[in-house]
Motif scaffolding. Structure first.
Motif, short mmCIF file in Angstrom:
data_model
loop_
_atom_site.label_atom_id
_atom_site.label_comp_id
_atom_site.label_asym_id
_atom_site.label_seq_id
_atom_site.Cartn_x
_atom_site.Cartn_y
_atom_site.Cartn_z
N PRO A 173 0.79 -1.03 -0.03
CA PRO A 173 -0.45 -0.21 0.20
C PRO A 173 0.85 1.37 -0.19
N LYS A 174 -0.09 2.36 -0.66
CA LYS A 174 1.11 3.29 -1.23
C LYS A 174 1.26 4.09 0.59
N ARG A 175 0.93 3.83 1.38
CA ARG A 175 0.68 4.62 2.84
C ARG A 175 1.57 3.98 3.28
N ASN A 176 2.17 2.86 2.44
CA ASN A 176 3.70 2.07 3.80
C ASN A 176 4.42 2.26 2.98
N ILE A 188 12.88 9.40 1.81
CA ILE A 188 14.19 9.82 2.46
C ILE A 188 14.13 10.18 2.30
N GLU A 189 14.64 12.27 2.34
CA GLU A 189 15.65 12.84 1.96
C GLU A 189 16.18 13.00 3.07
N CYS A 190 17.87 13.22 2.07
CA CYS A 190 18.69 13.41 3.85
C CYS A 190 19.93 13.92 3.03
N LYS A 191 20.64 14.44 3.65
CA LYS A 191 22.39 14.86 3.32
C LYS A 191 22.85 14.65 4.54
N THR A 192 24.29 14.19 4.22
CA THR A 192 25.56 13.08 4.87
C THR A 192 25.99 14.63 6.19
N LYS A 211 28.91 15.20 7.09
CA LYS A 211 29.68 16.37 5.80
C LYS A 211 29.82 15.78 4.85
N GLU A 212 30.59 17.05 4.50
CA GLU A 212 30.88 16.59 2.83
C GLU A 212 29.46 17.40 2.15
N GLY A 213 28.38 17.64 2.77
CA GLY A 213 27.15 17.82 2.24
C GLY A 213 26.59 17.06 0.91
N TYR A 214 26.93 15.69 0.77
CA TYR A 214 26.23 14.91 -0.33
C TYR A 214 24.78 14.45 -0.21
N THR A 215 23.75 14.32 -0.88
CA THR A 215 22.37 14.25 -0.57
C THR A 215 21.95 12.94 -1.92
N HIS A 216 20.67 12.74 -0.86
CA HIS A 216 20.54 11.27 -1.58
C HIS A 216 19.42 11.13 -1.06
N CYS A 217 18.21 10.54 -1.88
CA CYS A 217 17.31 9.41 -1.30
C CYS A 217 16.77 8.67 -1.72
N TRP A 218 15.71 7.90 -0.41
CA TRP A 218 15.76 6.17 -0.46
C TRP A 218 14.35 6.06 -0.54
N LEU A 219 13.84 4.95 -0.35
CA LEU A 219 12.54 3.80 0.03
C LEU A 219 12.73 3.84 2.01
N LEU A 220 11.71 3.65 2.26
CA LEU A 220 11.66 3.22 3.77
C LEU A 220 10.76 2.64 3.77
N VAL A 221 10.10 0.81 3.83
CA VAL A 221 8.50 0.76 3.35
C VAL A 221 8.63 -0.22 4.75
N ASN A 222 7.77 0.20 5.16
CA ASN A 222 6.63 -0.81 6.55
C ASN A 222 7.32 0.10 7.57
N ARG A 236 18.66 13.81 12.23
CA ARG A 236 18.15 14.97 12.68
C ARG A 236 17.23 15.90 11.72
N GLU A 237 17.85 15.52 10.45
CA GLU A 237 17.81 16.20 9.33
C GLU A 237 16.87 14.94 8.07
N MET A 238 16.27 14.13 8.29
CA MET A 238 15.65 13.36 7.19
C MET A 238 14.19 13.85 6.94
N HIS A 239 14.19 14.17 6.03
CA HIS A 239 12.30 14.87 5.70
C HIS A 239 12.31 13.57 4.69
N TYR A 240 10.41 13.33 5.09
CA TYR A 240 9.57 12.30 4.96
C TYR A 240 9.08 12.21 3.48
N ILE A 241 9.12 12.27 3.09
CA ILE A 241 7.93 12.28 1.93
C ILE A 241 6.61 11.32 2.22
N ASP A 242 5.17 11.64 1.98
CA ASP A 242 4.36 10.47 1.57
C ASP A 242 3.93 10.64 0.29
#
Length: 163
Positions: free
Chosen positions: A58-61, A65-69, A71-82, A126-132
């Motif tokens: 389900p989409k609700r699950n 996650i968007e986040c920066k490292t 240090k160094e300022g790398y950014t990345h996105c990945w999924l959080l499931v359930n 502390r800087e993780m952004h969760y996108i539903d």
């Protein structure tokens, strides 16, 4: 509830098919995919989310996650499931970067419990952004149509391989 082995299997088959699509240049007008996996983590995560939803998660699950490292300022996105597993099919873009050296080789596909100390410990929790709102229709403008081209090509490759 999906188990981690099934989740990893779905992610792996999607990544492999996406690689074939990219290698054949079938990414349409989203030309940043020519650098895949570099600079594609957001789109790639939404494509994978769409596929996981088509497989009954389900989409609700599913969250992104968007986040920066830390240090160094790398950014990345990945999924959080359930709320339990990180699922990532583009982390290998960081292979060869000194900041991530202790994790190399970073796999091209992983599904790991969130509490695992691994590559993701480099990112500032502390800087993780969760996108539903995930999936190919989570964008405005013509982006959903562009993503649909890639998604359809990937699913077609998967279906051909499973026949």
């Amino acid at each position: 509830m999906i188990d981690i082995r099934k989740l990893e299997s779905l992610a792996y088959e999607f990544r492999k098919a996406l690689e074939l699509v990219v290698d054949k240049g079938l990414y349409g007008r989203l030309t940043n995919f020519r650098y895949f996996p570099r600079e594609c983590c957001r789109y790639t995560s939404d494509l994978l989310a769409e596929y996981l939803m088509s497989k009954g998660i389900p989409k609700r699950n599913i969250k992104m996650i968007e986040c920066k490292t830390i240090k160094e300022g790398y950014t990345h996105c990945w999924l959080l499931v359930n709320d339990a597993f990180y699922v990532d099919i583009s982390a290998d873009q960081f292979n060869g970067q000194a900041y991530f050296e202790k994790y190399e080789p970073i796999p091209n596909c992983c599904a790991v419990p969130c509490k695992t100390n691994y590559f993701y410990e480099c990112f500032d929790s502390r800087e993780m952004h969760y996108i539903d709102n995930v999936g190919i229709n989570s964008y405005g403008g013509d982006v959903p149509m562009k993503l649909q081209v890639i998604y359809d090509a990937v699913v077609q490759k998967i279906e051909r391989n499973t026949r």
